[in-house]
Design a protein around this motif. Sequence first.
Motif, PDB file in Angstrom:
ATOM      1  N   THR A 134      27.717  56.586  68.338  1.00 35.57           N
ATOM      2  CA  THR A 134      29.008  56.248  68.940  1.00 35.57           C
ATOM      3  C   THR A 134      29.301  57.173  70.114  1.00 35.57           C
ATOM      4  O   THR A 134      29.798  56.737  71.163  1.00 35.57           O
ATOM      5  CB  THR A 134      30.125  56.346  67.892  1.00 35.57           C
ATOM      6  N   ASN A 150      31.884  50.065  61.634  1.00 37.61           N
ATOM      7  CA  ASN A 150      31.093  50.898  60.733  1.00 37.61           C
ATOM      8  C   ASN A 150      31.013  50.237  59.363  1.00 37.61           C
ATOM      9  O   ASN A 150      32.032  49.796  58.827  1.00 37.61           O
ATOM     10  CB  ASN A 150      31.722  52.287  60.602  1.00 37.61           C
ATOM     11  N   SER A 152      30.842  50.713  55.766  1.00 36.90           N
ATOM     12  CA  SER A 152      31.106  51.738  54.763  1.00 36.90           C
ATOM     13  C   SER A 152      30.876  51.136  53.371  1.00 36.90           C
ATOM     14  O   SER A 152      29.934  50.363  53.182  1.00 36.90           O
ATOM     15  CB  SER A 152      32.539  52.258  54.933  1.00 36.90           C
ATOM     16  N   ASP A 174      34.688  56.634  56.744  1.00 35.61           N
ATOM     17  CA  ASP A 174      36.015  56.021  56.870  1.00 35.61           C
ATOM     18  C   ASP A 174      36.944  56.886  57.709  1.00 35.61           C
ATOM     19  O   ASP A 174      37.674  56.382  58.578  1.00 35.61           O
ATOM     20  CB  ASP A 174      36.628  55.807  55.484  1.00 35.61           C
ATOM     21  N   THR A 177      36.016  56.824  61.289  1.00 31.37           N
ATOM     22  CA  THR A 177      36.481  55.569  61.881  1.00 31.37           C
ATOM     23  C   THR A 177      37.907  55.704  62.394  1.00 31.37           C
ATOM     24  O   THR A 177      38.211  55.342  63.538  1.00 31.37           O
ATOM     25  CB  THR A 177      36.401  54.434  60.848  1.00 31.37           C
ATOM     26  N   ARG A 178      38.788  56.238  61.548  1.00 27.73           N
ATOM     27  CA  ARG A 178      40.190  56.388  61.955  1.00 27.73           C
ATOM     28  C   ARG A 178      40.340  57.366  63.118  1.00 27.73           C
ATOM     29  O   ARG A 178      41.108  57.128  64.064  1.00 27.73           O
ATOM     30  CB  ARG A 178      41.021  56.839  60.751  1.00 27.73           C
ATOM     31  N   VAL A 191      37.847  50.527  66.959  1.00 28.93           N
ATOM     32  CA  VAL A 191      36.889  51.055  65.977  1.00 28.93           C
ATOM     33  C   VAL A 191      37.427  50.756  64.586  1.00 28.93           C
ATOM     34  O   VAL A 191      38.536  51.190  64.238  1.00 28.93           O
ATOM     35  CB  VAL A 191      36.684  52.575  66.140  1.00 28.93           C
ATOM     36  N   ASN A 192      36.658  50.008  63.806  1.00 32.49           N
ATOM     37  CA  ASN A 192      37.055  49.663  62.448  1.00 32.49           C
ATOM     38  C   ASN A 192      35.867  49.826  61.507  1.00 32.49           C
ATOM     39  O   ASN A 192      34.731  50.018  61.942  1.00 32.49           O
ATOM     40  CB  ASN A 192      37.557  48.215  62.388  1.00 32.49           C
ATOM     41  N   ALA A 193      36.145  49.759  60.220  1.00 36.42           N
ATOM     42  CA  ALA A 193      35.089  49.810  59.213  1.00 36.42           C
ATOM     43  C   ALA A 193      35.304  48.696  58.203  1.00 36.42           C
ATOM     44  O   ALA A 193      36.426  48.215  58.013  1.00 36.42           O
ATOM     45  CB  ALA A 193      35.069  51.166  58.504  1.00 36.42           C
ATOM     46  N   THR A 256      40.063  50.171  57.593  1.00 35.16           N
ATOM     47  CA  THR A 256      38.926  50.090  56.668  1.00 35.16           C
ATOM     48  C   THR A 256      39.180  48.866  55.795  1.00 35.16           C
ATOM     49  O   THR A 256      40.055  48.876  54.930  1.00 35.16           O
ATOM     50  CB  THR A 256      38.804  51.366  55.818  1.00 35.16           C
TER      51      THR A 256
END
Length: 272
Positions: A134, A150, A152, A174, A177-178, A191-193, A256
């Motif tokens: 990333t 991502n 997870s 996680d 990601t945040r 950006v998410n998971a 997430t």
Amino acid sequence: MASSAPALLGGSLKGKVALITGASSGIGAEMARHFASLGCRLALTGRNMETLQEVTNECIRRGLDKNKILMIQADFELEADVKRTAEETIQKFNQIDVLVNNAGVLTAGSVETVSLESFDKIFAVNVRAPLQLTQLLAPQLIKTKGTVVNVSSVVGKVSMPDFLIYSMSKTALDHMTRSIAEELAPHGVRVNAVNPGAIVTPIIKRSFGMTDEETAQFFEKMKRNHAMRRTGTVDEVSRTIAFMASNDSSFTTGETVGIDGGCHLLVTKVPI
């Protein structure tokens, strides 16, 4: 009069460049097939080039021209392979719109049995590699106002016996990601998971050396850990990832998203 028919979910991905790591089997392979059907140009990584070629052939059968697919053999324990993955992707396509950090490794172990060598390997592949990739691709993602997804796990949200280090790595992913979502949001990058529950893929059999019968018994037992009384499928995960990567989720970042059949809800196992 304009048509009232809904647009194809994930249709905005057509023509975009997506890098999918760990694409030679399981969730990653299904993502490659699904993204190919949506018209994405693909960079696919895997450790086994034979199985990665099989996935590539399936993408071609889905209608994607072979010249729009880049295969990269890479071991994400190695920083040099992660760096080469970023470089080869940009060299081939001169851009990236979607980064899917899917490659991961799994080993079992409790606080009494896990080794520090396992810790180093799991965190190298499951946490350090997504961070490094990333970071390397952030300038290109900023140019395209791209997205990162991502992959997870539900065990990043809830504890599970004998998966200590794996769970720790997914919790770290996680939170990464945040954090990165907040940092890149001003640049238009989301950006998410996703956090799958038990999904029927080869990773369990491969990681633990199980027979086919033992693997089937494992997934049968795992149904009791899910409120929906079943395990999940790779296509259920890939469709959600396509949604998170596309303009269909254009106002969503730092999330997430559970794909776990209610696994995270349960305190006790359900009867089957």
